[in-house]
Design a protein around this motif. Structure first.
Motif, PDB file in Angstrom:
ATOM      1  N   TYR A 267       1.075  -5.426   3.045  1.00  0.00           N
ATOM      2  CA  TYR A 267      -0.299  -4.944   3.123  1.00  0.00           C
ATOM      3  C   TYR A 267      -0.787  -5.018   4.582  1.00  0.00           C
ATOM      4  O   TYR A 267      -0.096  -5.521   5.450  1.00  0.00           O
TER       5      TYR A 267
ATOM      6  N   ILE B 100      -4.993   0.987  -0.814  1.00  0.00           N
ATOM      7  CA  ILE B 100      -5.509  -0.241  -1.415  1.00  0.00           C
ATOM      8  C   ILE B 100      -5.894  -1.274  -0.364  1.00  0.00           C
ATOM      9  O   ILE B 100      -5.299  -1.347   0.714  1.00  0.00           O
ATOM     10  N   HIS B 101      -6.918  -2.073  -0.699  1.00  0.00           N
ATOM     11  CA  HIS B 101      -7.401  -3.140   0.182  1.00  0.00           C
ATOM     12  C   HIS B 101      -7.199  -4.505  -0.482  1.00  0.00           C
ATOM     13  O   HIS B 101      -6.955  -4.586  -1.690  1.00  0.00           O
TER      14      HIS B 101
ATOM     15  N   ASN C 268      -4.681  -0.799   5.935  1.00  0.00           N
ATOM     16  CA  ASN C 268      -6.023  -0.376   5.529  1.00  0.00           C
ATOM     17  C   ASN C 268      -7.078  -1.416   5.883  1.00  0.00           C
ATOM     18  O   ASN C 268      -8.217  -1.065   6.232  1.00  0.00           O
TER      19      ASN C 268
ATOM     20  N   ASP D 212       0.836  -1.196   0.000  1.00  0.00           N
ATOM     21  CA  ASP D 212       0.000   0.000   0.000  1.00  0.00           C
ATOM     22  C   ASP D 212       0.874   1.252   0.000  1.00  0.00           C
ATOM     23  O   ASP D 212       1.994   1.231  -0.499  1.00  0.00           O
ATOM     24  N   SER D 213       0.368   2.327   0.595  1.00  0.00           N
ATOM     25  CA  SER D 213       1.090   3.603   0.559  1.00  0.00           C
ATOM     26  C   SER D 213       2.432   3.546   1.267  1.00  0.00           C
ATOM     27  O   SER D 213       3.376   4.246   0.880  1.00  0.00           O
TER      28      SER D 213
END
Length: 254
Positions: free
Chosen positions: A142, A118-119, A145, A95-96
């Protein structure tokens, strides 16, 4: 007179050959003693790895052998390659937080597939993008989120993460997967988003999932310092990324 000279020449040749043979025998004997006294290298770890990874590519196996040699002191422990070179056969998906690897120019864009916010349910495009890069190693980063999205439902989180891993394994069956733990956050972030207080519980189940699937789990808690956090208490400053990259590289023997 000539016959006498020839006899002496022949005798000299025989003596020279004899000396050479004696020297050769001595050298072989010394080498044999050296081999006997040399500490044997324990290759059990390497053998176990190769047996457990029959589909591993040659480069990955070579990397593991090099790691074992370094442990036994038989290899050259120096590595002058840049971090970008070390990750040339790897891809970091995330993700970020992972996206900043390219923002801060720590890794090449060809080694990072990441998107802000993002998921798990949105990863099909990322998986396809990573597949096109044909990596030997895939690092997953990940979870932040989806910790918020699942709001304490750890089982739902693990199921969704497990489904993602299955998709990656199907798309890239020869790639070796390493899962990064969800990074802890600072108290200020928890005050704004209480669901983040449960990250330790999520990581405990995440590690158990990785053990069950026999894939690598990377606990980064030993490299986290307050000084690395941005003001939001979630994201990290530029000086953290080389440290994180080094940790992943060491675990995966890049």
């Amino acid at each position: 007179m000539k016959k006498t000279i020839k006899r002496k020449q022949k005798l000299g040749i025989r003596i020279g050959v004899g000396c050479a043979l004696v020297i050769t025998v001595i050298l072989l004997a010394v080498q044999g003693v050296s081999n006997l006294t040399k500490k044997p290298v324990d290759t059990s770890e390497g053998i176990a790895y190769i047996k457990g990874k029959e589909s591993a590519d040659a480069k990955t196996i070579e990397q593991k052998i090099n790691q074992l040699e370094k442990k036994d002191g038989t290899g050259d422990s120096s590595d002058t390659r840049s971090m970008k070179e070390r990750f040339s056969g790897a891809v970091v998906m995330g993700d970020s937080i992972a996206a900043s690897f390219t923002e801060y120019d720590v890794l090449n864009t060809s080694s990072v597939v990441a998107k802000i916010g993002i998921h798990f349910s949105e990863l099909d495009d990322q998986i396809e993008q990573a597949k096109q890069l044909d990596p030997q190693i895939v690092f997953l980063a990940y979870g932040m989120n989806d910790v918020i999205k699942t709001n304490g439902d750890v089982d739902k989180f693990i199921k969704d993460y497990s489904d993602v891993i299955k998709k990656i394994q199907k798309a890239m069956p020869d790639a070796h997967i390493f899962v990064n733990a969800v990074f802890p956050v600072q108290e200020s972030a928890v005050e704004k988003e209480p669901a983040l207080a449960n990250i330790a519980d999520y990581n405990e189940k995440l590690e158990a999932m990785c053990e069950k699937k026999q894939i690598g789990y990377i606990d980064n808690s030993d490299i986290i310092e307050d000084e690395y956090y941005e003001e939001d208490g979630i994201h990290f400053k530029a000086n953290f990324y080389p440290i994180w990259a080094e940790k992943m590289a060491e675990v995966a023997t890049l």
